[in-house]
Design a protein around this motif. Structure first.
Motif, short mmCIF file in Angstrom:
data_model
loop_
_atom_site.label_atom_id
_atom_site.label_comp_id
_atom_site.label_asym_id
_atom_site.label_seq_id
_atom_site.Cartn_x
_atom_site.Cartn_y
_atom_site.Cartn_z
N ILE A 1 -1.57 -11.06 -6.39
CA ILE A 1 -1.39 -9.76 -5.75
C ILE A 1 -0.11 -9.11 -6.23
O ILE A 1 0.92 -9.79 -6.38
N ASP A 2 -0.17 -7.82 -6.50
CA ASP A 2 1.03 -7.01 -6.69
C ASP A 2 1.46 -6.62 -5.28
O ASP A 2 1.00 -5.65 -4.71
N VAL A 3 2.37 -7.41 -4.70
CA VAL A 3 2.61 -7.35 -3.26
C VAL A 3 3.20 -6.02 -2.81
O VAL A 3 2.80 -5.47 -1.78
N VAL A 4 4.13 -5.47 -3.58
CA VAL A 4 4.75 -4.20 -3.18
C VAL A 4 3.72 -3.08 -3.21
O VAL A 4 3.65 -2.24 -2.31
N HIS A 5 2.89 -3.07 -4.23
CA HIS A 5 1.91 -2.00 -4.43
C HIS A 5 0.72 -2.12 -3.48
O HIS A 5 0.17 -1.11 -3.04
N ASP A 6 0.34 -3.37 -3.13
CA ASP A 6 -0.98 -3.57 -2.51
C ASP A 6 -1.03 -4.32 -1.19
O ASP A 6 -2.02 -4.22 -0.47
N TYR A 7 0.00 -5.10 -0.84
CA TYR A 7 -0.15 -5.93 0.36
C TYR A 7 -0.45 -5.09 1.60
O TYR A 7 -1.30 -5.45 2.43
N GLY A 8 0.25 -3.97 1.73
CA GLY A 8 0.03 -3.13 2.90
C GLY A 8 -1.39 -2.61 3.03
O GLY A 8 -1.88 -2.37 4.15
N LEU A 9 -2.08 -2.45 1.89
CA LEU A 9 -3.49 -2.03 1.92
C LEU A 9 -4.33 -2.98 2.76
O LEU A 9 -5.21 -2.57 3.51
N PHE A 10 -4.05 -4.28 2.60
CA PHE A 10 -4.84 -5.30 3.30
C PHE A 10 -4.48 -5.34 4.78
O PHE A 10 -5.35 -5.59 5.62
#
Length: 307
Positions: A188-197
């Motif tokens: 996962i690109d955590v900064v870019h995508d974690y909040g999406l989940f």
């Protein structure tokens, strides 16, 4: 941006608001078409990152979330409909402290009567491996709070470093890990995508309390990671399985931390990161597609690493 000051909007309290996961959660909720008030918790509201977040309409609160500061944590959670909780082992490298702080945060959210606790948990490797590997157990599952677990996959950014890649005498770069080349990990690109989940878990009727979201852009073998990195950057990058001793030495970390990292990789190889769980359903109700490993490689600047 839809961060609201409307007192009727749901209040979301975000632990680690200036960190990678917490910052990503704030960004994803700000992009939602739903109204949220957001309270960000940090140790120092005067820091530039905290001040930048405050300009988005986030209420920044100064609080030290140590295990002995439960009253302050409970006060910070007061009035929240949702609390996002994460711990940071890498800040202090002390597992006992991490466990104590995590338990305190869950208990404080429960005492504050938070309606939904979003826990940045990890798989219970003790259960999956039948005791073969040790790790933090899922205390939050047994706490009695309304719990949504959003597990982050392996950070793609872990490999955007000189530590992860070694330049050989012939100019080849090696990605050296203590597992076989076919070992598959979720990325996962955590900064870019974690909040999406996290947003998906909160807003999608398929998730919510009592469920878990497996946050990953894709599942990929370590050998394929090396191959794609080479193809995209134009450098010669190969995967190399190294010995346990070589890997531990390469981490340059204290022995107990290096051993933790080694056991982590051995667990991934034998039992997979999420055990036998399928990551695909967790990507079905996102508001946009998350980055794959190749997407991350294209977006990152490798000039100071693949020199």
């Amino acid at each position: 941006m839809t961060i609201s000051s409307n007192p009727t909007a749901s209040l979301v309290v975000v632990v680690g608001s200036t960190g990678k996961q917490g910052g990503s959660v704030i960004q994803a909720l700000a992009e939602s078409d739903k109204e949220y008030r957001i309270r960000g918790l940090t140790r120092d509201v005067s820091k530039p990152q905290a001040q930048r977040i405050a300009t988005q309409g986030v209420e920044m609160v100064n609080v030290n979330l140590t295990a002995d500061n439960a009253d302050a944590a409970e006060a910070a959670f007061k009035g929240a409909s949702i609390a996002f909780i994460v711990t940071n082992f890498w800040e202090h490298l002390d597992k006992a402290r991490e466990v104590a702080e995590g338990k305190m945060l869950v208990a404080a959210a429960k005492a504050a009567e938070v309606e939904l606790v979003v826990w940045s948990g990890v798989e219970s490797v003790v259960e999956v491996s039948q005791g073969k590997y040790t790790h933090i157990t899922a205390y939050a599952r047994k706490s009695g709070v309304q719990l949504l677990i959003v597990q982050a996959a392996v950070y793609a950014s872990n490999y955007h470093s000189a530590f992860a890649l070694k330049k050989e005498a012939d100019g080849t770069y090696t990605l050296g890990l203590p597992v076989g080349p076919s070992t598959v990990v979720p990325i996962i690109d955590v900064v870019h995508d974690y909040g999406l989940f996290v947003r998906e878990g909160i807003e999608s009727p398929e998730f919510g309390a009592g469920t878990e979201v497996l946050a990953s852009g894709e599942d990929i073998s370590v050998a394929e990671m090396a191959a794609q990195l080479g193809t995209i950057t134009g450098k010669k990058v190969v995967y190399k399985q190294v010995s346990d001793e070589q890997y531990m030495a390469a981490t340059r970390a204290p022995h107990h931390v290096a051993l933790e990292l080694l056991e982590m990789w051995k667990y991934f190889e034998e039992f997979r990161y999420f055990g036998d769980k399928d990551t695909h359903p967790s990507r079905q109700h996102l508001n946009r597609s998350p980055r794959t490993w190749a997407d991350f490689v294209r977006a990152a600047d490798w000039s100071s690493i693949l020199v």
